[in-house]
Write an enzyme that holds these catalytic residues in place. Structure first.
Site, PDB file in Angstrom:
ATOM      1  CG  PHE A 190      -2.859   5.437  13.260  1.00 35.84           C
ATOM      2  CD1 PHE A 190      -2.012   5.281  14.339  1.00 35.84           C
ATOM      3  CD2 PHE A 190      -2.859   6.652  12.576  1.00 35.84           C
ATOM      4  CE1 PHE A 190      -1.164   6.301  14.743  1.00 35.84           C
ATOM      5  CE2 PHE A 190      -2.023   7.686  12.960  1.00 35.84           C
ATOM      6  CZ  PHE A 190      -1.169   7.518  14.040  1.00 35.84           C
TER       7      PHE A 190
ATOM      8  CG  ASN B 194      -0.188  -0.103   2.498  1.00 36.96           C
ATOM      9  OD1 ASN B 194       0.533   0.818   2.865  1.00 36.96           O
ATOM     10  ND2 ASN B 194      -0.304  -1.233   3.184  1.00 36.96           N
TER      11      ASN B 194
ATOM     12  CE  LYS C 255      -8.643  -3.468  14.073  1.00 35.69           C
ATOM     13  NZ  LYS C 255      -7.582  -3.795  13.143  1.00 35.69           N
TER      14      LYS C 255
ATOM     15  CG  ASP D 284      -6.872  -5.831   6.578  1.00 35.56           C
ATOM     16  OD1 ASP D 284      -6.478  -6.004   7.749  1.00 35.56           O
ATOM     17  OD2 ASP D 284      -7.405  -4.771   6.201  1.00 35.56           O
TER      18      ASP D 284
ATOM     19  CE  LYS E  72     -10.921  -0.113  10.851  1.00 41.64           C
ATOM     20  NZ  LYS E  72     -10.283   0.664   9.813  1.00 41.64           N
TER      21      LYS E  72
ATOM     22  CE  LYS F  79       7.647 -10.766 -14.474  1.00 44.01           C
ATOM     23  NZ  LYS F  79       8.192 -10.082 -15.626  1.00 44.01           N
TER      24      LYS F  79
HETATM   25  O1  PMT Z   1       2.994   6.021   6.565  1.00 47.10           O
HETATM   26  P1  PMT Z   1       2.410   7.327   6.074  1.00 47.10           P
HETATM   27  O2  PMT Z   1       2.624   7.532   4.602  1.00 47.10           O
HETATM   28  O3  PMT Z   1       2.881   8.483   6.907  1.00 47.10           O
HETATM   29  O4  PMT Z   1       0.820   7.240   6.230  1.00 47.10           O
HETATM   30  C1  PMT Z   1       0.234   7.211   7.485  1.00 47.10           C
HETATM   31  C2  PMT Z   1      -0.949   6.226   7.564  1.00 47.10           C
HETATM   32  C3  PMT Z   1      -2.068   6.707   6.644  1.00 47.10           C
HETATM   33  C4  PMT Z   1      -0.493   4.824   7.133  1.00 47.10           C
HETATM   34  C5  PMT Z   1      -1.417   6.202   9.067  1.00 47.10           C
HETATM   35  O5  PMT Z   1      -1.829   7.493   9.437  1.00 47.10           O
HETATM   36  C6  PMT Z   1      -2.553   5.222   9.290  1.00 47.10           C
HETATM   37  O6  PMT Z   1      -3.721   5.508   9.131  1.00 47.10           O
HETATM   38  N1  PMT Z   1      -2.165   3.968   9.682  1.00 47.10           N
HETATM   39  C7  PMT Z   1      -3.109   2.830   9.845  1.00 47.10           C
HETATM   40  C8  PMT Z   1      -3.381   2.210   8.513  1.00 47.10           C
HETATM   41  C9  PMT Z   1      -4.325   1.010   8.614  1.00 47.10           C
HETATM   42  O7  PMT Z   1      -3.929  -0.059   8.328  1.00 47.10           O
HETATM   43  O8  PMT Z   1      -5.506   1.270   9.105  1.00 47.10           O
HETATM   44  P2  PMT Z   1      -6.691   0.176   9.295  1.00 47.10           P
HETATM   45  O9  PMT Z   1      -7.879   1.031   9.589  1.00 47.10           O
HETATM   46  O10 PMT Z   1      -6.756  -0.750   8.131  1.00 47.10           O
HETATM   47  O11 PMT Z   1      -6.267  -0.667  10.560  1.00 47.10           O
HETATM   48  C10 PMT Z   1      -6.686  -0.327  11.876  1.00 47.10           C
HETATM   49  C11 PMT Z   1      -5.579  -0.587  12.869  1.00 47.10           C
HETATM   50  O12 PMT Z   1      -5.313  -1.994  12.952  1.00 47.10           O
HETATM   51  C12 PMT Z   1      -4.273   0.075  12.526  1.00 47.10           C
HETATM   52  O13 PMT Z   1      -3.678   0.584  13.705  1.00 47.10           O
HETATM   53  C13 PMT Z   1      -3.447  -1.069  11.932  1.00 47.10           C
HETATM   54  O14 PMT Z   1      -2.051  -0.873  12.180  1.00 47.10           O
HETATM   55  C14 PMT Z   1      -3.967  -2.276  12.686  1.00 47.10           C
HETATM   56  N2  PMT Z   1      -3.952  -3.537  11.906  1.00 47.10           N
HETATM   57  C15 PMT Z   1      -4.558  -3.629  10.705  1.00 47.10           C
HETATM   58  C16 PMT Z   1      -4.553  -4.815  10.019  1.00 47.10           C
HETATM   59  C17 PMT Z   1      -3.886  -5.934  10.579  1.00 47.10           C
HETATM   60  N3  PMT Z   1      -3.841  -7.100   9.949  1.00 47.10           N
HETATM   61  N4  PMT Z   1      -3.292  -5.823  11.767  1.00 47.10           N
HETATM   62  C18 PMT Z   1      -3.321  -4.653  12.458  1.00 47.10           C
HETATM   63  O15 PMT Z   1      -2.759  -4.552  13.555  1.00 47.10           O
END
Ligand code: PMT
Length: 401
Positions: A320, A208, A338, A277, A334, A287
């Site tokens: 986040f 991403n 979580k 995810d 979330k 490849k």
């Molecule tokens: O890195 P930059 O370019 O500065 O950009 C910053 C950002 C946009 C990446 C950051 O601000 C941000 O939003 N990070 C979280 C991105 C994300 O994966 O969000 P989510 O809503 O999909 O996940 C929710 C939370 O679960 C997040 O804290 C994530 O780290 C966590 N997660 C998600 C999926 C997974 N399999 N395991 C997790 O722990």
């Protein structure tokens, strides 16, 4: 952080003196008022007019300079300052100060001031390694003077080794650290940053747009405020990480493992990483060739944060939420799913927010649904408000306990 701060910049006579012009530019860019003090030999390398023009203040070179009829220059400057940085600091200035010699304006100022003093040494490799220089530095450190480690590389004299002036960004980071409150002392914070990469075949991957900037800024600001920081980072472009333990990983499984292995003593986890995810159910050994349609089967990755939320000994958890719609609803879902203590929601479609940019627009949501919105800010300032909020909640909880 530097806005309105009074910084004294001491420049001594070495070839790296020209780099202190760049340091001055950085300091003023962030709003500091800088008064430059040059030793006589520094003026042989760079003209005082350059510093005067860029700082907008008179440059002091003479011990007998009086700024106003009733004020003695060094006393007045020393009492107004927030910090004194000497860059470059030669072996000579270090030796003089270590031995209590105050025979020019800069050395007098060091004796007269009570504010933090930071030395950024630059000298020939053999001089740096000499026992007398190292003894002087160790004496000064014992007296609470602060030192940057010089960088390694090719010096102006052609020798390769340690002795180059530290990187300007690293000096800026240390200046900010010395001006920061030490309010995170005793905290051990694990921060995740960047994307993860899930290989499809040896040439391709699912990933991403996360650059790691949000997580790296959190790590830098937390360290400056006295926290012990562990940064678990997915593949990011070169980002500076002074004084921070960085554990690099690629996939979500590797990130989960790195976090699990480093939780000992951790008081808070901040998950800024954009974790994939899903991952390809199978990684092709060769490849994949372009012949007809191709269907990629995916399987889910573990939710790292949700896993942490289930632990009986869970640290304080900050998640986040990267959203494109219904920011509040999704983020609140979330927090509950979580088992988080707070979540930082960002609308990644808003201009200036989310992936890759240097700024962000966030809304912090607590467990009880309380929301705090913030305007567009640099990711460095966003990191500051997230850590402030985290500290506030932790204090509140301790009071309630
Ligand atoms: O890195 P930059 O370019 O500065 O950009 C910053 C950002 C946009 C990446 C950051 O601000 C941000 O939003 N990070 C979280 C991105 C994300 O994966 O969000 P989510 O809503 O999909 O996940 C929710 C939370 O679960 C997040 O804290 C994530 O780290 C966590 N997660 C998600 C999926 C997974 N399999 N395991 C997790 O722990």
């Amino acid at each position: 952080m530097l806005q309105g701060k009074e910084i004294l910049l001491g420049v001594t006579g070495g070839i790296a003196a020209y780099k202190s012009v760049l340091l001055l530019r950085e300091l003023t860019k962030y709003g500091a008022n800088v008064n430059v003090i040059m030793t006589k030999s520094a003026t042989e390398f760079v003209g005082s007019l350059t510093f005067q023009t860029l700082s907008g203040n008179p440059v002091t070179t003479d011990i007998f300079t009086l700024f106003a009829s009733s004020e003695i220059g060094h006393v007045s400057l020393a009492s107004r300052a927030d910090l004194l940085v000497i860059a470059p600091a030669t072996a000579n200035i270090i030796g003089k100060i270590a031995n209590g010699i105050a025979d020019d304006f800069l050395t007098t100022m060091v004796m007269a001031t009570r504010v933090p003093v930071l030395f950024a040494p630059a000298m020939n490799t053999n001089m740096w390694a000499s026992r007398v220089v190292q003894r002087n530095i160790s004496d000064l450190k014992e007296m609470d003077y602060n030192f940057m480690e010089p960088a390694e590389g090719e010096l102006a004299c052609g020798v390769v080794g340690r002795g180059k002036l530290a990187d300007i960004d690293a000096i800026m980071d240390e200046i900010k650290a010395l001006l920061s409150p030490n309010d995170l002392q005793g905290e051990k914070i694990l921060i995740s940053a960047g994307p993860t990469e899930e290989a499809i075949d040896p040439a391709r991957c699912l990933t991403n747009r996360s650059s790691g900037k949000m997580g790296y800024n959190l790590a830098a600001v937390a360290r400056r405020r006295g926290a012990e920081v562990i940064l678990v980072a997915g593949p990011c472009a070169e980002l500076e990480n002074w004084g921070i333990k960085v554990i690099n990983c690629k996939t979500a499984l590797e990130m989960a493992d790195a976090i699990d292995q480093n939780l000992d003593g951790v008081t808070s986890v901040i998950m800024a990483a954009a974790v994939a995810d899903f991952r390809p159910a199978e990684q092709a050994a060769e490849k994949i060739k372009r012949d007809g349609n191709y269907c990629l089967e995916l399987e889910p990755n573990p939710d790292i944060l949700a896993g942490l939320g289930k632990r009986p000994d869970k640290p304080f958890l900050v998640g986040f939420a990267a959203e494109t719609n219904k920011l509040f609803d999704h983020a609140q879902g979330k927090i509950k799913r979580k088992n988080l203590d707070m979540i930082v929601a960002n609308d990644v479609t808003a201009p200036g927010a989310g992936f890759s940019v240097d700024t962000n627009i966030i809304c912090i949501i607590d467990r009880d649904g309380q929301m705090t919105d913030f305007p567009l800010m640099s990711k460095e300032n966003v990191a500051g408000v997230i850590l402030d909020h985290m500290l506030k909640l932790k204090k509140k909880r301790r009071l309630l306990a």
